[in-house]
Structure formats: structure tokens, C-alpha cells
Design a protein around this motif. Sequence first.
Motif, short mmCIF file in Angstrom:
data_model
loop_
_atom_site.label_atom_id
_atom_site.label_comp_id
_atom_site.label_asym_id
_atom_site.label_seq_id
_atom_site.Cartn_x
_atom_site.Cartn_y
_atom_site.Cartn_z
N HIS A 15 -62.99 -42.06 136.49
CA HIS A 15 -61.83 -41.17 136.57
C HIS A 15 -62.28 -39.88 137.24
O HIS A 15 -63.14 -39.17 136.74
N PHE A 68 -61.30 -36.12 138.48
CA PHE A 68 -60.38 -35.02 138.26
C PHE A 68 -60.58 -34.01 139.38
O PHE A 68 -61.69 -33.52 139.60
N ARG A 110 -59.20 -44.25 138.50
CA ARG A 110 -58.09 -43.29 138.40
C ARG A 110 -58.48 -41.97 139.06
O ARG A 110 -59.65 -41.60 139.08
N THR A 150 -56.81 -37.88 139.10
CA THR A 150 -55.81 -36.91 138.65
C THR A 150 -56.05 -35.59 139.37
O THR A 150 -57.17 -35.08 139.38
N ARG A 203 -52.46 -45.44 139.25
CA ARG A 203 -53.84 -44.98 139.23
C ARG A 203 -54.00 -43.51 139.64
O ARG A 203 -55.04 -42.92 139.40
N GLU A 227 -52.16 -39.59 139.68
CA GLU A 227 -51.10 -38.66 139.28
C GLU A 227 -51.50 -37.25 139.72
O GLU A 227 -52.68 -36.95 139.91
N LEU A 256 -54.58 -31.88 129.40
CA LEU A 256 -54.33 -33.18 129.99
C LEU A 256 -55.63 -33.92 130.27
O LEU A 256 -55.71 -35.15 130.13
N ILE A 257 -56.65 -33.18 130.65
CA ILE A 257 -57.97 -33.79 130.86
C ILE A 257 -58.52 -34.31 129.53
O ILE A 257 -59.04 -35.43 129.45
N SER A 297 -56.88 -35.27 126.90
CA SER A 297 -56.15 -36.46 126.45
C SER A 297 -56.54 -37.70 127.25
O SER A 297 -56.44 -38.82 126.76
N ALA A 298 -56.99 -37.49 128.50
CA ALA A 298 -57.38 -38.62 129.34
C ALA A 298 -58.81 -39.07 129.07
O ALA A 298 -59.22 -40.15 129.53
N LEU A 299 -59.57 -38.25 128.35
CA LEU A 299 -60.98 -38.55 128.10
C LEU A 299 -61.28 -38.52 126.60
O LEU A 299 -62.08 -37.71 126.13
#
Length: 360
Positions: A173, A175, A217, A219, A246, A248, A280-281, A283-285
Motif C-alpha cells: 500500500h 500513501f 493499493r 491512496t 485499488r 483512492e 484514514l492512514i 484505518s488502512a493499516l
Amino acid sequence: MPTVAIALPLVGLATAYSVGAGGPTMGHVAAQRYSPPTHGVLRMAAPQYTSQAALVSASRPVCPNGRSWLLQLSGQESPTEYEPGHVLAIEVDHQGTTLKGPYTVTRSDAASRTIDCIYRVIDGPRESSNGDHVASGVRKTQVFKSLETGVPAAFGGSFHVPILRGIAPGARHAFLVSTGAGVGPMIGFVEQCVAMWEGTSIPGAPGIPFKDSQLERVTLFAGYRELGDVICAEELEALVAASNGRFEWHACISGADELNDCEVGFSALAGRTTNTAPPLIASALPDGFEEAHFHMIGNGAMVKDWQLALGEAGVPEEQVTVEMYFGHKEEPDQAASECIKQGILHQDLKIAALAGPLAA
């Protein structure tokens, strides 16, 4: 072709290097952990590069208020393999003076031999001489903005590690955090990722073997002051649709009341990247940073805030890459860095209050 020298903003880049006949040097280069300077900045000699002739094939605004523009050069003498995140020198003539400066590649197309760069148009004259100043008082970016299709230009050199080559091995992922025109090369990088996920050739990088890539992904958090500053929103939304979930992106708008009673066709968050992105980071990790990579492009203050925060949060150096457009001497804001760190570490913190009234 002539070999010339140009002062590139090497301070703050993850790395810089020249390209010879054999092409760019491969390899991953991580951003060094931020530490306060204890001595003066060492000025490096201007790197040498060989320029080649080109023509302006497109020049257009890429945001509603016209403050950011895309410049496309074409008709190069030989195909090039520039990638999003490469830095090159662009030269144009203005009233008998050659204006030249470093710009970061948004995308390139070896088949059509085109190179795109997105830049911010700076308004008004500046008293002191700098990279965007012309002796007559005209800004270099104002001259670029006025260029018409077919006008002769030149480019040369290939510096910095492109984004895709700098992603840490094993990252799943990525970022991306940008301010202003720093989103340009990130758009090109996402285009490469979408092509990779679709199993097609990678734009601008046909020789890179991505069949073993683990990147799943991406982001993007793009920071702006105003909604009118948002760059290439339609293109980014098209990439969201093409990515099958994949990719956003979120526009982080720091200007007061910019989002009041306003409907937009994309995700717009009120605040700086400092306070909008970290939750948001986090919650994604949920399992930590082991499979993440962070890449920041933009002003030095933002880059250093994030660089310090990620280091203190325990993100390994090889999973952080950066590029600073200006503000290389800026020091990180401790409150902003603490806000980022606490946010990505799931801490119970009043992030918005800690961030304060700072610009994106």
C-alpha cells in the motif's frame, strides 16, 4: 548537442543522478531520516546535462482557477524513458534570454516522444533574482504559460529517482502526500500502477519487470488552499474507476469555509494533510507499517513535517521517499509532526485542534 550547467534544487532530494547513453542508474534510494542541521548547507556544483531540441505541443491550465498549468514537449531527437518523478531541465527563449530550470516529470510517452510537466504559475515580479525570475521583471512561469503550440524549446538531464522505482520492496500500500503542483508526478505514477494492475505495458517505463510487484493499493492525499486549486480532478476520478477499487484520492482543502455549502464530484476533506490524512492512514493499516510506503512531494515544510512524524512513529527509512520543490531550509513544525504521528498511531488525540490554522 551542447552540454550546459543548471543549478538544480538538489538539497532535499532523495537522490540525484545523470543519465548517459546507458540510461538511468537503477536502485532504490530511501529518504534520510530528518535531523536538524548543525552546520551550513553545502552547495553542490551545478550538474552537467546534454540538451536536445523539442517543440511545445500543449500548454493548458489543469485546475479551475488557472494557477497550475501543464506543459508538454514533443519532437525529441531520440526516444526517452522519463518516468513520473524524474527531474529534468527545460529551456525556452524569451526576448533573447534562455530561461531554464528544473521541473518534475508528470508522465512521458516514448512512442509519441512527449514529456508532460505540471507547474505552478507564480504571479508578480520579485525583487531578488531566483529560479523563477527574469531580469525584465517577468516570471519564468508566466513566460511558460504564454507559450504557444509549435514554439521551440529544449530539455535535458535526468535527475532524481522516479516514484515507481523508489517504492520499497514488499510494499503493498503506497500513501502519497502532496501540496500544490506536487500532485503532478503522482498522477503519472498512479497511471503506471493502473497499467500494471491491468497487465499492460507501464507508461514511460517499458523495461521495468513488474510481474513480481506486490503493490496492491495507492491512496493519495493532495493538499490545496482552495477548491479552485485542485489539479486534474476528472483525470483522477477516471483513474479511480479504472483501478477497480485499488486507488483512492482525497483533496485536502485548508482554506476557511472553502467547503461550506459546496458540492464537488470527488472526496474533499476540510483541513491540511496534517490532520485529514492520518486517521484514514491509520484505518488502512490496522496491522502497522510493515507493508506500507510513504512518498511526499511539495513544499519543504510539509515534507519535513511528515518525514519527522513518520520517523518518530517507527516507519523504516527505506519506506519513506520525498521530493521538495522549495523551502529546503524550513524546519518541521513540532505540533504538526506530532499531529501526524499521533494520528497514524491510532492515538486518542484531538487532531484538528493540534493541527492549528496552518496552510496546506
